[in-house]
Design an enzyme around this catalytic site. Structure first.
Site, PDB file in Angstrom:
ATOM      1  N   SER A  65       0.799  -1.235   0.000  1.00 33.08           N
ATOM      2  CA  SER A  65       0.000   0.000   0.000  1.00 33.08           C
ATOM      3  C   SER A  65       0.828   1.279   0.000  1.00 33.08           C
ATOM      4  O   SER A  65       0.265   2.361  -0.194  1.00 33.08           O
ATOM      5  CB  SER A  65      -0.918   0.023   1.218  1.00 33.08           C
ATOM      6  OG  SER A  65      -2.018  -0.798   0.986  1.00 33.08           O
ATOM      7  N   LYS A  68       0.421   3.558  -2.882  1.00 28.19           N
ATOM      8  CA  LYS A  68      -0.817   4.321  -3.132  1.00 28.19           C
ATOM      9  C   LYS A  68      -0.629   5.839  -3.259  1.00 28.19           C
ATOM     10  O   LYS A  68      -1.184   6.439  -4.184  1.00 28.19           O
ATOM     11  CB  LYS A  68      -1.865   3.969  -2.077  1.00 28.19           C
ATOM     12  CG  LYS A  68      -2.371   2.527  -2.202  1.00 28.19           C
ATOM     13  CD  LYS A  68      -3.234   2.122  -1.016  1.00 28.19           C
ATOM     14  CE  LYS A  68      -3.769   0.698  -1.149  1.00 28.19           C
ATOM     15  NZ  LYS A  68      -4.458   0.235   0.064  1.00 28.19           N
ATOM     16  N   TYR A 190      -2.984  -2.860 -10.491  1.00 27.74           N
ATOM     17  CA  TYR A 190      -2.973  -2.649  -9.036  1.00 27.74           C
ATOM     18  C   TYR A 190      -2.153  -3.736  -8.338  1.00 27.74           C
ATOM     19  O   TYR A 190      -1.314  -3.446  -7.476  1.00 27.74           O
ATOM     20  CB  TYR A 190      -4.414  -2.606  -8.494  1.00 27.74           C
ATOM     21  CG  TYR A 190      -4.475  -2.567  -6.986  1.00 27.74           C
ATOM     22  CD1 TYR A 190      -4.137  -1.410  -6.291  1.00 27.74           C
ATOM     23  CD2 TYR A 190      -4.830  -3.699  -6.250  1.00 27.74           C
ATOM     24  CE1 TYR A 190      -4.158  -1.379  -4.898  1.00 27.74           C
ATOM     25  CE2 TYR A 190      -4.861  -3.668  -4.863  1.00 27.74           C
ATOM     26  CZ  TYR A 190      -4.522  -2.511  -4.194  1.00 27.74           C
ATOM     27  OH  TYR A 190      -4.533  -2.487  -2.823  1.00 27.74           O
ATOM     28  N   TYR A 242      -4.603   4.134   7.717  1.00 32.85           N
ATOM     29  CA  TYR A 242      -5.932   3.510   7.786  1.00 32.85           C
ATOM     30  C   TYR A 242      -6.706   3.989   9.005  1.00 32.85           C
ATOM     31  O   TYR A 242      -6.684   5.174   9.309  1.00 32.85           O
ATOM     32  CB  TYR A 242      -5.825   1.978   7.771  1.00 32.85           C
ATOM     33  CG  TYR A 242      -4.876   1.453   6.751  1.00 32.85           C
ATOM     34  CD1 TYR A 242      -5.085   1.720   5.397  1.00 32.85           C
ATOM     35  CD2 TYR A 242      -3.771   0.715   7.105  1.00 32.85           C
ATOM     36  CE1 TYR A 242      -4.214   1.243   4.443  1.00 32.85           C
ATOM     37  CE2 TYR A 242      -2.893   0.236   6.151  1.00 32.85           C
ATOM     38  CZ  TYR A 242      -3.126   0.509   4.821  1.00 32.85           C
ATOM     39  OH  TYR A 242      -2.257   0.046   3.888  1.00 32.85           O
TER      40      TYR A 242
HETATM   41  N1  GLN Z   1      -1.919  -5.553  -2.030  1.00 32.81           N
HETATM   42  C1  GLN Z   1      -2.555  -5.342  -0.765  1.00 32.81           C
HETATM   43  C2  GLN Z   1      -4.054  -5.461  -0.909  1.00 32.81           C
HETATM   44  O1  GLN Z   1      -4.597  -4.917  -1.808  1.00 32.81           O
HETATM   45  C3  GLN Z   1      -2.181  -3.985  -0.224  1.00 32.81           C
HETATM   46  C4  GLN Z   1      -2.834  -3.708   1.092  1.00 32.81           C
HETATM   47  C5  GLN Z   1      -1.942  -2.997   2.085  1.00 32.81           C
HETATM   48  O2  GLN Z   1      -0.724  -2.939   1.974  1.00 32.81           O
HETATM   49  N2  GLN Z   1      -2.571  -2.541   3.142  1.00 32.81           N
HETATM   50  O3  GLN Z   1      -4.733  -6.083  -0.146  1.00 32.81           O
END
Ligand code: GLN
Length: 322
Positions: A65, A68, A190, A242
């Site tokens: 993530s 992102k 993604y 988060y």
């Molecule tokens: N590839 C992971 C997912 O989509 C990324 C999530 C994360 O790092 N929190 O579930």
């Protein structure tokens, strides 16, 4: 010559937090479950391109993530804030990173740091660049890190095979017209962006590129447009950790982003980028030792945006002048 104060500090935090055995390695992407739970690295990259690192800072892991904010910045640059904001909001969701929910009223994902928002951003990029999107993304991430990065094929395949929840999110987004019809290649993009391999040093330099207003402080290359960097850092501050983002802003007060493989990256405005890697995660999906390191660094160096020691970042400036 005496070691720099920042080197001493990260060495001592590494020693102290190696003892923290809390958390679990993520297993919902099966390949991630193979990570050695004891790995632990820390790296700082300053705005003048100096690197301080300790522990397993060379160990490669998938960015997950932490990709992102970087893809969000790319979308802002090519499509502009107005168009991007028609597809993805800027509000913290207060829910888990992979929750299957959209903002009531607009049907947009809450923000680009949760999976729904990031999948939407990947769809925007795929729609704009087509099959070139991955290579363009790799070039941009590599420019931010200062070396050529690549995709870990095993982790990518593992997530592509098991990512049913992300597929469900993508189809919900399609139902509301937030993403484009050809959702499979966008999802594939993604999964690949999440599987880009980095080490702590790469992440610290990527983070320092953001702190340094979009210019990589090691290579001197302009990587991100200054106006987009402001938006990337703002979203990291409000949504990057988060459903821990409120507490993070309260305790650490620095824009940051975590990933499920155990990376945490934080950007101290105009001063430095910091990164930590340790695969054991808390219940919210944030690295336990990574949080320890960031909380301690923020306290020791007065990094919190509203810390009284951080008036004009003068304390850190003095340290960096050493
Ligand atoms: N590839 C992971 C997912 O989509 C990324 C999530 C994360 O790092 N929190 O579930």
């Amino acid at each position: 010559m005496q070691e720099h104060m920042l080197q001493q500090l990260i060495d001592s935090l590494h020693k102290q937090y190696s003892k923290n055995e809390e958390g679990e390695v993520a297993t919902y992407i099966p390949e991630l479950g193979k990570a050695d739970p004891d790995l632990f690295g820390i790296c700082l990259a300053t705005k003048d391109g100096r690197i301080f690192e300790t522990g397993d800072s060379d160990q490669r892991f998938t960015i997950q993530s932490i990709s992102k904010p970087f893809t969000y910045g790319m979308a802002l640059e090519v499509l502009g804030q107005e168009k991007v904001s028609r597809h993805v909001g800027v509000e913290p969701s207060g829910d888990a990173f992979n929750s299957i929910e959209l903002e009531s009223g607009t049907n947009r994902p809450y923000n680009p740091m949760v999976n729904a928002g990031a999948i939407t951003v990947s769809s925007l990029l795929y729609n704009h660049y087509g099959d070139e999107a991955l290579e363009i993304m790799l070039e941009r991430f590599s420019a931010a890190a200062g070396r050529r990065l690549s995709v870990d094929e095993e982790v990518y395949k593992s997530e592509a095979r098991t990512g049913h929840r992300n597929r469900a999110i993508a189809h919900l987004l399609l139902n509301f017209g937030m993403v484009f019809e050809n959702i499979e290649p966008a999802l594939d993009l993604y999964f690949k962006q999440c599987s880009i391999l980095v080490n702590c040093r790469d992440l610290a330099i990527m983070s320092a590129t953001l702190s340094n207003l979009g210019k990589n402080p090691v290579t001197g290359e302009d990587v991100y447009d200054i106006s987009c960097v402001k938006d990337m850092l703002s979203i990291m501050l409000t949504c990057g950790m988060y459903d821990y983002s409120g507490q993070w802003a309260y305790r650490v007060g620095i824009p940051a982003k975590s990933g499920v493989s155990g990376g945490v990256m934080a950007s101290v405005n105009r001063q430095l980028g910091l990164a930590s890697y340790s695969p054991k995660l808390d219940a919210r999906g944030n690295s336990c030792r990574g949080i320890d390191v960031c909380v301690s660094l923020a306290n020791e160096l007065g990094l919190h945006a509203f810390d009284c020691m951080n008036i004009g970042s003068s304390y850190l400036k003095t340290i960096l002048e050493q």
